[in-house]
Design an enzyme around this catalytic site. Sequence first.
Site, PDB file in Angstrom:
ATOM      1  CD  GLU A 193      46.860   1.673 -10.959  1.00 35.80           C
ATOM      2  OE1 GLU A 193      46.816   2.812 -11.448  1.00 35.80           O
ATOM      3  OE2 GLU A 193      46.749   1.451  -9.748  1.00 35.80           O
ATOM      4  N   GLY A 249      43.667   9.316  -6.665  1.00 34.64           N
ATOM      5  CA  GLY A 249      43.489   9.146  -8.093  1.00 34.64           C
ATOM      6  C   GLY A 249      44.805   8.765  -8.734  1.00 34.64           C
ATOM      7  CB  SER A 250      45.907   8.751 -12.230  1.00 34.93           C
ATOM      8  OG  SER A 250      45.692  10.110 -12.533  1.00 34.93           O
ATOM      9  CD1 TRP A 264      36.919   7.231 -12.257  1.00 38.51           C
ATOM     10  CD2 TRP A 264      36.438   5.106 -11.722  1.00 38.51           C
ATOM     11  NE1 TRP A 264      37.852   6.433 -12.848  1.00 38.51           N
ATOM     12  CE2 TRP A 264      37.593   5.125 -12.542  1.00 38.51           C
ATOM     13  CE3 TRP A 264      35.951   3.882 -11.266  1.00 38.51           C
ATOM     14  CZ2 TRP A 264      38.261   3.975 -12.914  1.00 38.51           C
ATOM     15  CZ3 TRP A 264      36.618   2.723 -11.633  1.00 38.51           C
ATOM     16  CH2 TRP A 264      37.764   2.782 -12.448  1.00 38.51           C
ATOM     17  CG  ASN A 265      38.628   3.515  -7.423  1.00 39.41           C
ATOM     18  OD1 ASN A 265      38.483   4.567  -6.824  1.00 39.41           O
ATOM     19  ND2 ASN A 265      39.732   2.797  -7.343  1.00 39.41           N
ATOM     20  CD  GLU A 311      46.653   7.438   0.302  1.00 37.68           C
ATOM     21  OE1 GLU A 311      46.925   7.722   1.469  1.00 37.68           O
ATOM     22  OE2 GLU A 311      47.220   6.517  -0.332  1.00 37.68           O
ATOM     23  CG  LEU A 312      49.263   9.868  -5.971  1.00 33.97           C
ATOM     24  CD1 LEU A 312      50.566  10.539  -6.345  1.00 33.97           C
ATOM     25  CD2 LEU A 312      48.062  10.693  -6.413  1.00 33.97           C
ATOM     26  CB  SER A 363      32.717  13.891 -13.807  1.00 37.19           C
ATOM     27  OG  SER A 363      33.492  15.027 -13.521  1.00 37.19           O
TER      28      SER A 363
HETATM   29  N1  LIG Z   1      46.029   5.358  -4.256  1.00 35.78           N
HETATM   30  C1  LIG Z   1      44.710   5.246  -4.188  1.00 35.78           C
HETATM   31  O1  LIG Z   1      44.104   5.125  -3.106  1.00 35.78           O
HETATM   32  C2  LIG Z   1      43.915   5.277  -5.455  1.00 35.78           C
HETATM   33  C3  LIG Z   1      44.482   5.524  -6.697  1.00 35.78           C
HETATM   34  N2  LIG Z   1      43.698   5.537  -7.833  1.00 35.78           N
HETATM   35  C4  LIG Z   1      44.323   5.674  -9.144  1.00 35.78           C
HETATM   36  O2  LIG Z   1      43.540   6.559 -10.005  1.00 35.78           O
HETATM   37  C5  LIG Z   1      43.455   6.004 -11.320  1.00 35.78           C
HETATM   38  C6  LIG Z   1      42.038   5.684 -11.676  1.00 35.78           C
HETATM   39  O3  LIG Z   1      41.116   6.571 -11.093  1.00 35.78           O
HETATM   40  P1  LIG Z   1      40.658   7.875 -11.896  1.00 35.78           P
HETATM   41  O4  LIG Z   1      39.470   8.480 -11.226  1.00 35.78           O
HETATM   42  O5  LIG Z   1      40.556   7.599 -13.354  1.00 35.78           O
HETATM   43  O6  LIG Z   1      41.856   8.846 -11.651  1.00 35.78           O
HETATM   44  P2  LIG Z   1      42.005  10.324 -12.155  1.00 35.78           P
HETATM   45  O7  LIG Z   1      43.277  10.690 -11.562  1.00 35.78           O
HETATM   46  O8  LIG Z   1      41.804  10.515 -13.602  1.00 35.78           O
HETATM   47  O9  LIG Z   1      40.789  11.171 -11.457  1.00 35.78           O
HETATM   48  C7  LIG Z   1      40.704  11.226 -10.079  1.00 35.78           C
HETATM   49  C8  LIG Z   1      39.922  12.483  -9.713  1.00 35.78           C
HETATM   50  O10 LIG Z   1      40.691  13.610 -10.087  1.00 35.78           O
HETATM   51  C9  LIG Z   1      39.916  14.485 -10.903  1.00 35.78           C
HETATM   52  N3  LIG Z   1      40.801  15.157 -11.831  1.00 35.78           N
HETATM   53  C10 LIG Z   1      41.324  14.696 -12.973  1.00 35.78           C
HETATM   54  N4  LIG Z   1      42.117  15.636 -13.534  1.00 35.78           N
HETATM   55  C11 LIG Z   1      42.072  16.726 -12.712  1.00 35.78           C
HETATM   56  C12 LIG Z   1      42.666  18.040 -12.732  1.00 35.78           C
HETATM   57  N5  LIG Z   1      43.477  18.421 -13.712  1.00 35.78           N
HETATM   58  N6  LIG Z   1      42.385  18.891 -11.721  1.00 35.78           N
HETATM   59  C13 LIG Z   1      41.560  18.530 -10.715  1.00 35.78           C
HETATM   60  N7  LIG Z   1      40.967  17.297 -10.634  1.00 35.78           N
HETATM   61  C14 LIG Z   1      41.233  16.425 -11.628  1.00 35.78           C
HETATM   62  C15 LIG Z   1      38.925  13.569 -11.579  1.00 35.78           C
HETATM   63  O11 LIG Z   1      37.829  14.345 -12.019  1.00 35.78           O
HETATM   64  P3  LIG Z   1      36.910  13.803 -13.235  1.00 35.78           P
HETATM   65  O12 LIG Z   1      36.125  12.710 -12.695  1.00 35.78           O
HETATM   66  O13 LIG Z   1      36.058  14.982 -13.601  1.00 35.78           O
HETATM   67  O14 LIG Z   1      37.847  13.384 -14.310  1.00 35.78           O
HETATM   68  C16 LIG Z   1      38.579  12.629 -10.432  1.00 35.78           C
HETATM   69  O15 LIG Z   1      37.660  13.234  -9.570  1.00 35.78           O
HETATM   70  C17 LIG Z   1      44.339   4.797 -11.276  1.00 35.78           C
HETATM   71  O16 LIG Z   1      45.666   5.146 -11.598  1.00 35.78           O
HETATM   72  C18 LIG Z   1      44.287   4.357  -9.825  1.00 35.78           C
HETATM   73  O17 LIG Z   1      45.363   3.579  -9.392  1.00 35.78           O
HETATM   74  C19 LIG Z   1      42.351   5.389  -7.806  1.00 35.78           C
HETATM   75  C20 LIG Z   1      41.759   5.155  -6.578  1.00 35.78           C
HETATM   76  C21 LIG Z   1      42.496   5.032  -5.334  1.00 35.78           C
HETATM   77  O1  LIG Z   2      40.517   3.689  -4.313  1.00 37.67           O
HETATM   78  C1  LIG Z   2      40.999   2.617  -4.023  1.00 37.67           C
HETATM   79  O2  LIG Z   2      41.443   1.819  -4.825  1.00 37.67           O
HETATM   80  C2  LIG Z   2      40.985   2.299  -2.573  1.00 37.67           C
HETATM   81  O3  LIG Z   2      42.002   3.033  -1.932  1.00 37.67           O
HETATM   82  C3  LIG Z   2      41.192   0.841  -2.371  1.00 37.67           C
HETATM   83  S1  LIG Z   2      40.704   0.351  -0.800  1.00 37.67           S
HETATM   84  O4  LIG Z   2      41.051   1.385   0.188  1.00 37.67           O
HETATM   85  O5  LIG Z   2      39.247   0.176  -0.859  1.00 37.67           O
HETATM   86  O6  LIG Z   2      41.430  -0.884  -0.601  1.00 37.67           O
END
Ligand SMILES: NC(=O)C1=CN([C@@H]2O[C@H](COP(=O)(O)OP(=O)(O)OC[C@H]3O[C@@H](n4cnc5c(N)ncnc54)[C@H](OP(=O)(O)O)[C@@H]3O)[C@@H](O)[C@H]2O)C=CC1
Ligand SMILES: O=C(O)[C@H](O)CS(=O)(=O)O
Length: 492
Positions: free
Chosen positions: A393, A240-241, A163-164, A262-263, A190
């Site tokens: 984090e 995501g996470s 979502w970010n 990308e976690l 979502s």
């Molecule tokens: N490395 C990177 O570039 C990035 C890493 N992050 C990391 O993600 C976290 C925050 O973002 P956040 O969105 O809360 O991360 P989440 O990992 O909770 O969610 C990311 C996406 O995965 C979906 N998702 C969650 N669980 C499942 C599953 N079991 N199966 C399939 N899809 C799933 C979510 O759907 P739904 O919305 O429906 O929950 C959402 O679309 C932080 O740890 C942050 O560091 C975030 C952005 C960039």
């Molecule tokens: O989802 C994120 O946090 C992004 O990967 C950060 S950036 O690419 O905009 O720096």
Amino acid sequence: MLDALSKLPLKDPDLLRQANFIDGAWVKSDSGKVLEVRNPATGELVGTVPSMGQAETRRAIEAANAAWPAWRAMLASERAAILKKLAAAMLANADDLAAIMTAEQGKPLAESKGEVSYAASFIEWFAEEARRVNGETIPQNAKGRRILVTKEPVGVFAAITPWNFPAAMITRKAGPGWAAGCTGVIRPASQTPFSALAIAVLAERVGMPKGVCNVITGPSSATGKELTANPLVRKLSFTGSTEVGRVLLAQCAETIKKTSMELGGNAPFIVFDDADLDEAVKGAIASKYRNTGQTCVCANRVLVQEGVYEAFSAKLKAAVEALKVGNGMEEGVTQGPLINADAVKKVQEHINDALSKGAKVVTGGKPHEKGGNFFQPTVLAEVPHDALIFREETFGPVAPLFRFKTEQEAIKLANDTEFGLAAYFYSRDVGRIFRVAEALEYGIIGINEGIISTAEAPFGGFKQSGLGREGSSHGIEEYLETKYLALGGIGA
Ligand SMILES: NC(=O)C1=CN([C@@H]2O[C@H](COP(=O)(O)OP(=O)(O)OC[C@H]3O[C@@H](n4cnc5c(N)ncnc54)[C@H](OP(=O)(O)O)[C@@H]3O)[C@@H](O)[C@H]2O)C=CC1
Ligand SMILES: O=C(O)[C@H](O)CS(=O)(=O)O
């Protein structure tokens, strides 16, 4: 609902689409069920999107698979032309895309506009990369033979995004996928589906053939299960996470999908005693408080050499207290709300834990008087190394300051984590710059820079921060297979 939609100041209201895009059609869920999307600043309903299940997800995958042969058969220049039109359309509709993003994600309008440009830059960049997917010939190993290597699109990709960055995380995946000749299914977070759906509106308008771009919304248990299990999906790209990344990797193992991850991150931000402190403060503000601290590359631990600790802390306090908290649509706001109440709770937990272990509040430290998801931009001092905020984090507007004495100690502290996405340090000593840059175990290192992300550079992490790279010329490789042709019978 109507009045919630009409509240958005859109020049083109058709960009806010309360439906999913499958095989060139805008559809509802089979059950008729919907998910609400609420503005994190006001709690108001932005709109609803279909709550798709496994069956609809399967149809989206099958549509992408049906569209793949014709899309891959197009000339690279023909695919590139469509992508260039899409990038131009995103920029031409930047005000509306930004308003939609601020409404669903909360970031200040200026940051949303910046993200729209950043997102469009991935489409533009990979439109150019499409025409440079070159193969190679290799000196043959025997007479009458030739060795050829070609690069081919991997097939249907699935993109699951956070979502970010509701637009940039879509285009950082779909851009190289489409450029390589792949077709895809995008499943946005979502909380922030409308940015992805608006990109699909524009893709349709610029003539992207049906089935190349599909966008679905719905419970991750149903959509995610199908996207990771269906053998027609040959590539999964997730941002995501780390926790969820681990689950998805395991689910993809059954069909041996090519994956990009990308976690999470835990970025150290190191200020050495030879740093330009004013520049270091600017970099800390840019890195730590961008998107109200909700980026995976945000500074998460601020390590300050003891000779400059007090001076840096005082300068940072002043800069943080100049940040303006509020609804991202308001002029001058630089800190929007956190995404939800759980995020507020986690930030407060990190602060309370640090204080209970001896840390001190320099500024901020609790929810903002505006209430809801707003939080005071915070700086903590004298934070001990056993605080939760050192290990986890935070994903919020909190800068914890940690002291260190020597360069070796700084490197040890910085690397003491299972994450390895981004790191930052400020120094003007060229020897130190090379020693520290080479010693830090991170995929991205900002040196005297607080903002590092750009389409031209490879983005990705070491250790448990992910697999693969996005952006740069490396990013398209994630959507390609390498084929070796052993050509015989050529004669002497
Ligand atoms: N490395 C990177 O570039 C990035 C890493 N992050 C990391 O993600 C976290 C925050 O973002 P956040 O969105 O809360 O991360 P989440 O990992 O909770 O969610 C990311 C996406 O995965 C979906 N998702 C969650 N669980 C499942 C599953 N079991 N199966 C399939 N899809 C799933 C979510 O759907 P739904 O919305 O429906 O929950 C959402 O679309 C932080 O740890 C942050 O560091 C975030 C952005 C960039
Ligand atoms: O989802 C994120 O946090 C992004 O990967 C950060 S950036 O690419 O905009 O720096």
